[in-house]
Design an enzyme around this catalytic site. Structure first.
Site, PDB file in Angstrom:
ATOM      1  N   GLN A   8      -6.386  -0.678   2.894  1.00  0.00           N
ATOM      2  CA  GLN A   8      -5.668  -0.425   4.141  1.00  0.00           C
ATOM      3  C   GLN A   8      -6.212   0.826   4.806  1.00  0.00           C
ATOM      4  OE1 GLN A   8      -1.542   1.182   4.567  1.00  0.00           O
ATOM      5  NE2 GLN A   8      -1.064  -0.836   5.416  1.00  0.00           N
TER       6      GLN A   8
ATOM      7  N   LYS B 136      -0.405  -4.779   9.197  1.00  0.00           N
ATOM      8  CA  LYS B 136       0.951  -4.504   8.710  1.00  0.00           C
ATOM      9  C   LYS B 136       1.700  -3.779   9.816  1.00  0.00           C
ATOM     10  CE  LYS B 136       3.518  -2.636   4.752  1.00  0.00           C
ATOM     11  NZ  LYS B 136       4.433  -1.686   5.400  1.00  0.00           N
TER      12      LYS B 136
ATOM     13  N   CYS C  17       2.929   3.095  10.031  1.00  0.00           N
ATOM     14  CA  CYS C  17       3.162   4.435   9.479  1.00  0.00           C
ATOM     15  C   CYS C  17       4.019   5.251  10.443  1.00  0.00           C
ATOM     16  CB  CYS C  17       1.831   5.136   9.222  1.00  0.00           C
ATOM     17  SG  CYS C  17       2.022   6.785   8.510  1.00  0.00           S
TER      18      CYS C  17
ATOM     19  N   ASP D 116      13.159  -3.751   1.085  1.00  0.00           N
ATOM     20  CA  ASP D 116      14.352  -3.843   0.242  1.00  0.00           C
ATOM     21  C   ASP D 116      14.319  -5.014  -0.741  1.00  0.00           C
ATOM     22  OD1 ASP D 116      15.203  -1.694   1.662  1.00  0.00           O
ATOM     23  OD2 ASP D 116      16.768  -2.720   2.784  1.00  0.00           O
TER      24      ASP D 116
ATOM     25  N   PRO E 164       0.849  -1.208   0.000  1.00  0.00           N
ATOM     26  CA  PRO E 164       0.000   0.000   0.000  1.00  0.00           C
ATOM     27  C   PRO E 164       0.877   1.248   0.000  1.00  0.00           C
ATOM     28  CG  PRO E 164      -0.013  -1.047   2.165  1.00  0.00           C
ATOM     29  CD  PRO E 164       0.749  -1.957   1.253  1.00  0.00           C
TER      30      PRO E 164
ATOM     31  N   ALA F  33       7.633  -2.643  -2.296  1.00  0.00           N
ATOM     32  CA  ALA F  33       7.218  -1.234  -2.200  1.00  0.00           C
ATOM     33  C   ALA F  33       8.064  -0.365  -3.125  1.00  0.00           C
ATOM     34  CB  ALA F  33       7.311  -0.761  -0.744  1.00  0.00           C
ATOM     35  N   ARG F  34       9.185   0.162  -2.604  1.00  0.00           N
ATOM     36  CA  ARG F  34      10.007   1.060  -3.425  1.00  0.00           C
ATOM     37  C   ARG F  34      10.581   0.360  -4.651  1.00  0.00           C
ATOM     38  NH1 ARG F  34      14.470   3.072   0.363  1.00  0.00           N
ATOM     39  NH2 ARG F  34      14.139   1.006   1.250  1.00  0.00           N
TER      40      ARG F  34
ATOM     41  N   THR G 259       1.325   5.137  -0.345  1.00  0.00           N
ATOM     42  CA  THR G 259       0.588   6.380  -0.269  1.00  0.00           C
ATOM     43  C   THR G 259       1.097   7.357  -1.314  1.00  0.00           C
ATOM     44  OG1 THR G 259       0.414   5.980   2.093  1.00  0.00           O
ATOM     45  CG2 THR G 259      -0.215   8.135   1.324  1.00  0.00           C
TER      46      THR G 259
END
Length: 757
Positions: free
Chosen positions: A426, A498, A458, A600, A352, A622-623, A354
């Site tokens: 989420q 999460k 978060c 990662d 998820p 994610a990234r 943002t």
């Protein structure tokens, strides 16, 4: 200072960095500085000091995408042939090792490298000031003053300007012929323009000539929802002459297509669209949440009885204690049987994200092979209040409604893959009642929802101080009440969480949190059974770390081993008399909890390593997906894929097309698409093509030195100059609106279009 890493293509080779290429190890080669275009800058550097080898190099893009690994026999002397030279440079930690022929020497002229702050993936908002720490106060003039305190995180009151037509056309005229408009409900008090020809001549900018001047939305759907406001309106409108000699402007639709009204929220291929009437009912508190209200009433009474136990006197008799225990009552409701879900090696998960995790980006990742997706993190209070912007995050594309891949060897019982789907939501909440009400409302209004995930990781300061996000890690009792209550009121929709390792470095608490979510607290597990958490995702960093260090996958592996011992430990904690109802169990009849690792993951090598060695069910990306969305294609095919510059630019075009479909092809939709495209490019430019790297596997934490790509386009796509990102956006969206602004997350400067004329 540095670490020696092996090349998987040739494990025996040592890649050492020569001292001559690095004058100061503390200051690695810098990227091109942001005054001019990346391509122009590279040419200047080459003229001013690049070696003759680089100056005479003429490298073309490869014909094939696939990277051919070096021949293991390379360097062996055969038949008197000269031995090939081996790259002896040493791999510097944090710096991507690029082949020498592509490097650009910027030592004497480049500013210090600016490292992107990757909190961007967890901070949203057009004017999102949730990470300002609340350290501001009003002076006598009403201006906002801030304390001299270093701000952390992202979106520190970022401004993006606005983008509207000079003259705004009334919606009653937006999708109708010139002579047959709808009746304006505001009548003479309407402030918008009702003269169509005046609006087209003076009120809106000229049509775009990109996409060959054809409206991408009209080409796909046969009708354009923006109508006359569309920036490609000339491609689906014409002027016809009536019998009385008058000329009328009319819109054109393809055959067998029912044109929608301008204010119709339904879009072809988009699901989970909440109607305006439902949002008004929420805003006016007409939506009933009977289950949540009953459960919260019971929870308050139960807490009072628990307080008596906690504060009991030492001299209380056994009879008094038994009387207190007798006052406990069971919950008024039991959970419904949950839809079975599945996480496995064949289901890589898109995190998820943002801001960047918008519908067009998720749609593109699904096409690359992402099997599970999540909405952007939504705040529960705005959801309960019916705010349009928050419910818009719940929209899903039809590709996300399809079922994920599944290898039928799972121990999950009663799992029906045909009833599963890819899209989950989420949410973030600071109090149990917020989480419960949202969990009861969402399944009613969102028919296509795989699961509801509660965000416990978060790191944003204002979210943390409100008691939401990673603050829940320090309040395990409250988190358990949320999960248990959400599981009761959410119907058949499973509940997941999460989390992070903890809130502080060196003091991980994830194992205790996982145990609590798996079995419940000591006081409640015997009476109520397990809370019913279907899956846990662990991000291998603490809140304090944010993204400054590598994810700790050894700790994730320890937690995965703990989750695998769940069934055995459950049998030890319960007997046949106190065994909880099967409906309170997490995901299957044996109470199996899925466990997903996060952090990662930047290649198929990372993904498979985490699956095999960390013991997780699946990995959340994610990234890595932001920098190269085709990571899911690499995972599926099990190999590195060297995407050419033209292919990568094609993905930019695809994002723009999807963005115009999602947000509209009018001035506002074009501005929204441009803004989110630039947000994505702020990550995508960090991709270093595999064919340029001298060392594999690539690392997510490595930052590339200044380099020239295999073509001018590849150099442009690698630029960290946000003005180059603007140029890329203008290839498909034309010149930006005069009021449009873009502030890169890791730069203090901003971009603003000068007024035309």
């Amino acid at each position: 200072m540095s670490e020696q890493l092996s090349n998987p293509a040739d494990p025996e080779q040592s890649l050492k960095r020569s001292i001559g290429l690095v004058e100061d190890p503390a200051n690695p080669p810098q990227p091109i500085f942001p005054e001019d275009s990346a391509v122009t800058k590279a040419e200047k550097v080459e003229r001013n000091g690049v070696s003759s080898t680089e100056r005479n190099l003429d490298v073309q893009e490869p014909a094939a995408k696939r990277v051919k690994m070096e021949d293991p026999k390379e360097g062996v002397v055969e038949n008197g042939a000269e031995e090939k030279k081996v790259d002896s440079r040493e791999k510097v930690k944090g710096i991507a090792l690029v082949k020498t022929e592509y490097l650009i020497d910027t030592y004497k002229r480049a500013p210090k490298i600016s490292v992107p702050d990757d909190d961007a993936a967890e901070a949203r908002g057009k004017t999102d000031d949730r990470d300002n720490n609340g350290d501001s106060r009003d002076d006598s003039r009403g201006a906002r003053k801030k304390k001299n305190k270093k701000e952390k995180g992202q979106n520190k009151n970022r401004e993006f300007g606005s983008w509207y037509d000079t003259i705004r056309l009334c919606n009653s005229r937006a999708n109708t012929p010139e002579f047959s408009p709808k009746e304006c409900k505001f009548g003479d008090t309407c402030n918008c323009c009702h003269d169509l020809r005046k609006y087209l001549k003076e009120g809106k900018r000229e049509d775009l000539d990109t996409f060959e001047g054809k409206c991408p939305v009209w080409e796909v759907h046969g009708t354009c929802y923006a109508g006359w406001k569309c920036r490609f309106v000339s491609s689906h409108s014409k002027e016809i002459e009536r019998e009385d000699g008058r000329k009328e402007l009319v819109l054109i639709d393809k055959d067998d297509v029912n044109p929608l009204e301008a204010d119709d929220e339904n879009r072809k291929g988009v699901y989970n669209v909440v109607s305006t009437a439902d949002k008004l009912d929420l805003a006016r508190r007409r939506t009933k949440t009977e289950k949540s209200d009953k459960y919260m009433e019971w929870l308050e009474n139960d807490q009072k009885e628990m307080d008596k136990i906690y504060h009991q006197k030492k001299d209380e008799t056994v009879e008094d204690r038994e009387e207190n225990r007798a006052n406990f009552t069971d919950p008024p409701l039991l959970p419904s049987e949950k839809r079975r879900i599945y996480f496995g090696p064949e289901t890589p998960v898109l995190a998820p994200l943002t801001t960047q995790g918008n519908l067009p980006f998720r749609r593109m990742c699904v096409e690359f092979g992402a099997q599970l997706t999540y909405s952007e993190m939504a705040m529960t209070i705005p959801l309960i209040q019916g705010q349009k912007s928050e419910w818009a995050l719940m929209k899903a594309h039809e590709s996300e409604i399809s079922r994920p891949r599944y290898t039928p060897t799972s121990v999950v019982q009663d799992y029906d893959n045909s009833k599963d789907l890819k899209f989950g939501a989420q949410i973030s909440a600071s109090k149990p009642w917020q989480a419960l009400k949202a969990a009861e409302i969402m399944p009613k209004l969102l028919p296509h929802l795989r699961l509801i995930d509660i965000n416990c990781g978060c790191p944003i300061e204002l979210v943390y101080k409100s008691g939401a996000g990673s603050a829940l890690l320090d309040a395990p009792s409250k988190l358990e009440k949320m999960i248990r209550g959400m599981n009761v009121v959410s119907g058949e929709v499973p509940i997941t969480a999460k989390i992070r390792m903890g809130t502080r470095d060196g003091k991980p608490t994830a194992q205790k949190t996982i145990e609590r979510l798996a079995f419940g607290g000591f006081e409640a597990r015997q009476r109520l059974g397990a809370p019913g958490c279907a899956a846990i995702t662990l991000h291998g960093r603490s809140r304090q770390q944010r993204y400054t260090k590598s994810a700790d996958w050894s700790y994730i592996a320890e937690c995965a081993a703990l989750v695998k011992s769940y069934n055995q430990k459950k049998d030890d904690l319960t007997d046949t008399i106190n065994e909880p109802d099967a409906r309170t169990q997490a995901n299957s009849l044996d109470g199996k909890m899925h466990f997903i690792g996060n952090g990662d993951c930047y290649s198929h090598v990372d993904y498979l390593d985490h699956i095999q060695n960390a013991g997780v069910d699946s990995v959340m990306v994610a990234r890595g997906a932001l920098i190269k969305p085709w990571i899911f294609e690499e995972i599926e095919k099990g190999q590195y894929i060297d995407k050419s510059a033209s292919e990568r630019l094609g993905y930019v075009e695809k994002f723009v097309r999807y963005g115009l479909e999602a947000w509209g092809s009018d001035e506002v939709g074009v501005g929204q698409t441009r803004r989110f495209l630039l947000e994505w490019l702020s990550f995508a430019h960090r991709y270093v093509p595999v064919g340029i790297l001298a060392h594999l596997p690539p690392s997510l934490q490595d930052r590339p030195p200044a380099y020239r790509g295999r073509s001018d386009l590849e150099t442009l796509l690698a630029s960290d100059n946000y003005l180059d990102w603007i140029k890329i956006s203008e290839m498909y969206l034309g010149p930006a609106h005069k009021d449009f602004r873009f502030q890169p997350k890791h730069k203090s400067n901003s971009y603003e279009i000068e007024a035309e004329g």
